[in-house]
Design an enzyme around this catalytic site. Structure first.
Site, mmCIF file in Angstrom:
data_model
loop_
_atom_site.group_PDB
_atom_site.id
_atom_site.type_symbol
_atom_site.label_atom_id
_atom_site.label_comp_id
_atom_site.label_asym_id
_atom_site.label_seq_id
_atom_site.Cartn_x
_atom_site.Cartn_y
_atom_site.Cartn_z
ATOM 1 N N LYS A 81 0.841 -1.107 -0.013
ATOM 2 C CA LYS A 81 -0.045 0.043 -0.022
ATOM 3 C C LYS A 81 0.874 1.289 -0.049
ATOM 4 O O LYS A 81 0.368 2.213 -0.442
ATOM 5 C CB LYS A 81 -0.742 0.074 1.189
ATOM 6 C CG LYS A 81 -1.929 -1.044 0.946
ATOM 7 C CD LYS A 81 -3.086 -0.977 2.140
ATOM 8 C CE LYS A 81 -4.079 -2.048 2.413
ATOM 9 N NZ LYS A 81 -5.125 -1.922 2.890
ATOM 10 N N GLU A 105 -2.586 6.422 8.365
ATOM 11 C CA GLU A 105 -3.415 7.286 7.501
ATOM 12 C C GLU A 105 -4.383 8.129 8.511
ATOM 13 O O GLU A 105 -4.860 7.572 9.631
ATOM 14 C CB GLU A 105 -4.223 6.623 6.579
ATOM 15 C CG GLU A 105 -3.810 6.523 5.051
ATOM 16 C CD GLU A 105 -4.619 5.866 4.558
ATOM 17 O OE1 GLU A 105 -4.122 5.104 3.362
ATOM 18 O OE2 GLU A 105 -5.708 5.709 4.390
ATOM 19 N N HIS A 109 -14.970 -3.181 7.855
ATOM 20 C CA HIS A 109 -14.085 -2.780 6.702
ATOM 21 C C HIS A 109 -14.382 -3.836 5.681
ATOM 22 O O HIS A 109 -13.417 -3.845 4.557
ATOM 23 C CB HIS A 109 -12.590 -2.324 7.094
ATOM 24 C CG HIS A 109 -12.425 -1.484 8.012
ATOM 25 N ND1 HIS A 109 -12.801 -0.193 8.230
ATOM 26 C CD2 HIS A 109 -11.668 -1.685 9.220
ATOM 27 C CE1 HIS A 109 -12.461 0.356 9.126
ATOM 28 N NE2 HIS A 109 -11.698 -0.626 10.106
ATOM 29 N N ARG A 129 -7.087 -7.258 -9.951
ATOM 30 C CA ARG A 129 -7.906 -8.390 -10.172
ATOM 31 C C ARG A 129 -9.275 -8.207 -10.370
ATOM 32 O O ARG A 129 -9.820 -7.189 -10.127
ATOM 33 C CB ARG A 129 -7.535 -9.427 -8.792
ATOM 34 C CG ARG A 129 -8.284 -8.702 -7.601
ATOM 35 C CD ARG A 129 -8.310 -9.602 -6.446
ATOM 36 N NE ARG A 129 -8.535 -8.875 -5.263
ATOM 37 C CZ ARG A 129 -9.567 -8.126 -4.723
ATOM 38 N NH1 ARG A 129 -10.662 -8.707 -5.311
ATOM 39 N NH2 ARG A 129 -9.498 -7.691 -3.625
HETATM 40 P P1 ADP Z 1 -8.103 -3.669 2.668
HETATM 41 O O1 ADP Z 1 -7.272 -3.672 1.731
HETATM 42 O O2 ADP Z 1 -7.987 -4.480 4.142
HETATM 43 O O3 ADP Z 1 -9.650 -3.734 2.435
HETATM 44 P P2 ADP Z 1 -8.351 -0.708 2.594
HETATM 45 O O4 ADP Z 1 -7.095 0.190 2.785
HETATM 46 O O5 ADP Z 1 -8.892 -0.808 1.207
HETATM 47 O O6 ADP Z 1 -8.277 -1.997 3.228
HETATM 48 O O7 ADP Z 1 -9.738 -0.246 3.316
HETATM 49 C C1 ADP Z 1 -10.901 -0.831 3.646
HETATM 50 C C2 ADP Z 1 -11.872 -0.078 4.173
HETATM 51 O O8 ADP Z 1 -11.289 0.861 5.442
HETATM 52 C C3 ADP Z 1 -12.266 1.462 3.413
HETATM 53 O O9 ADP Z 1 -13.191 0.845 2.557
HETATM 54 C C4 ADP Z 1 -13.048 2.142 4.485
HETATM 55 O O10 ADP Z 1 -14.099 1.992 5.014
HETATM 56 C C5 ADP Z 1 -11.932 1.992 5.606
HETATM 57 N N1 ADP Z 1 -10.799 2.907 5.491
HETATM 58 C C6 ADP Z 1 -9.312 2.764 5.208
HETATM 59 N N2 ADP Z 1 -8.853 3.751 5.249
HETATM 60 C C7 ADP Z 1 -9.561 4.710 5.584
HETATM 61 C C8 ADP Z 1 -9.183 6.106 6.040
HETATM 62 N N3 ADP Z 1 -8.065 6.667 5.581
HETATM 63 N N4 ADP Z 1 -10.276 6.901 6.796
HETATM 64 C C9 ADP Z 1 -11.414 6.297 6.923
HETATM 65 N N5 ADP Z 1 -11.783 5.070 6.449
HETATM 66 C C10 ADP Z 1 -10.686 4.171 6.038
#
Ligand code: ADP
Length: 469
Positions: A116, A199, A234, A290
């Site tokens: 990431k 973040e 999430h 993917r």
């Molecule tokens: P993963 O790869 O584990 O699925 P992501 O980075 O795609 O993780 O994040 C999954 C979810 O987590 C997002 O859709 C959101 O709901 C929440 N999320 C991630 N980063 C943030 C952020 N900086 N602020 C608020 N919610 C977040």
């Protein structure tokens, strides 16, 4: 042109991929675990090889056994689906080294987007905004000072993570140390790497993502956005296309950002660029290299078969469309139907389906890997199906989804159908007021579920009597 594809996956996505192969005149090979010997995807495939025991480590994650099955059956290409080995650069490289086409981007690209933090740097390079963050969390004091200047709350993520695993929201300094330690331990055991990054935690953002397709002939297109804000821990539960928050102008801006990101890494095949959308601004989250679970809503509004395009690209053919050919028609919603109990903290509910009848009629699509009498095993994610409804507008799609949920007969296991019914009737959902906190903020959903269960119980029993056993 590829003439035989091995699908290194199971359940609904294995069938989804084989359906595209069938239409494209490509023969199919299933690989399956001992626990899946009676699964529908094994019966659907032209050929099938058992590759190991129920636990995925010895079967769906066993690279050598899968390659052996490909060599034995003469499959020229492997489609990894989603999950399992789909984003594993080592697997893609092993395919490349064995002269088998991996249906996805190059292993080099999987490596880049698998981190990431690397992906964030690529986004910044491509001019795509990212959420403010801290990439080096190794020095606690430094990290803590940097957070102070950014401000709480923040979210800790495993840098090589996925599926929401190991992510934690931290709201104050005194929670930080413990949270870093536990996330690090989870990251090490789940992903084999303990690096984390942090973040800024955005306040009630929407999750909006853009589907892209890229071929080997210089054509990269976007297929618009999907809104996936309805999540639990999430993880996505309901997805839709388009997003109620997106106008045609915003769509082409987000689409262009996704294309810029993909071009920057010479991306090939189907992929998704995920964003948080907050107060009118997009922030890059990650790229999923993917096919995604929710690709189906995009297919319903564009009419484009995303898996067939993946097969074309893997065969060296150009995409079947250019950007100006992509049009959007109506609205599509997907509900992920899981064998779990939403009234008991979502406890998984594996077991045999003693009665099963999926909805049908105009505008309904059901992607599933089950049948009446099939078993949902505890070895894998308890998804039963993806239920989709299409309507000419959002309101028709919602009404149709309600009707389909009402028709759905699943006996023998507990399901989250009742939760989906409650969401489809929720005033915030109906008016499109969505955020990733939707489920957490709607405490009343439990009462709604109980009320709806009571209201529908007579009809459900009647239908069960007719279609169940
Ligand atoms: P993963 O790869 O584990 O699925 P992501 O980075 O795609 O993780 O994040 C999954 C979810 O987590 C997002 O859709 C959101 O709901 C929440 N999320 C991630 N980063 C943030 C952020 N900086 N602020 C608020 N919610 C977040």
């Amino acid at each position: 042109m590829i003439s035989k594809v091995l699908v290194a996956n199971r359940g609904e996505i294995a069938i989804r991929v084989m359906r595209a192969c069938h239409e494209a005149g490509i023969s199919t090979v299933a690989v399956y675990s001992e626990a899946d010997k009676d699964s529908l995807f094994v019966k659907y495939a032209d050929e099938a090889c058992q590759i190991g025991p129920g636990p995925a480590r010895g079967s769906y994650l066993d690279i050598e056994s899968i390659l052996k099955a490909a060599r034995k059956t003469g499959a020229q290409a492997i489609h990894p689906g989603y999950g399992f080995l789909a984003e594993n650069p080592h697997f893609a490289r092993s395919c490349e080294d064995s002269g088998i086409t991996f249906i996805g981007p190059a292993s080099r690209v999987l490596e880049l987007v698998g981190s990431k933090t690397t992906a964030r740097n690529i986004a910044t390079d491509a001019g795509v905004p990212v959420v403010p963050g801290i990439e080096d969390c190794s020095d606690f004091n430094l990290c803590s000072r940097q957070i102070e200047s950014m401000g709480y709350p923040v979210i800790i993520k495993p840098a090589e993570g996925g599926g929401g695993i190991g992510m934690q929201v931290v709201r104050s300094k005194n929670e930080l140390k413990r949270a870093l330690e536990t996330s690090m331990a989870i990251a090490a055991s789940a992903f084999g790497r303990q690096n984390l990054y942090i973040e800024k935690y955005l306040d009630r953002p929407r999750h909006i993502e853009v589907q892209i397709l890229a071929d080997n002939h210089g054509n990269t297109v976007h297929l618009g956005e999907r809104e996936c804000s309805i999540q639990r821990m999430h993880n996505k539960l309901v997805e839709e296309a388009p997003s109620p928050a997106v106008t045609p102008r915003i769509r082409s801006e987000a689409g262009q950002m996704a294309i810029d990101f993909a071009r920057n890494i010479d991306y090939r095949g189907a992929g998704t660029v995920e964003f948080m959308y907050c107060e009118g601004r997009f922030y890059f989250l990650e790229m999923n290299p993917r096919v995604q679970v929710e690709h189906t809503v995009t297919e319903m509004v564009t009419g484009i078969d995303i898996v067939k395009e993946q097969l074309r690209v893997a065969s060296g053919l150009p995409l079947s469309m250019r950007q100006e050919d992509v049009t959007f028609n109506g609205w599509a919603i997907e509900c992920r139907i899981n064998a779990e109990d939403p009234l008991n903290n979502f406890a998984p509910s594996p077991g045999k389906l003693t009665g099963y009848r999926s909805p049908g009629g105009i505008g309904i699509r059901v992607d599933s890997g089950v049948y009446n009498g099939a078993a949902i095993t505890h070895f894998y994610h308890p998804m039963i199906s993806k239920l989709l409804a299409w309507g000419r507008d959002r309101s028709e799609a919602i009404t149709r989804m309600r009707r389909a949920l009402y028709e759905y007969i699943i006996a023998g296991v507990k399901t989250n159908v009742i939760l989906h019914k409650a969401i489809m009737e929720n005033p915030d959902f109906v008016s499109g007021r969505l955020s990733t906190e939707f489920l957490a903020l709607n405490n009343g959903l439990i009462e709604d579920m109980l009320r709806i269960e009571q209201r529908d119980s007579k009809a459900t029993e009647r239908l069960k009597g007719a279609f169940g056993n």
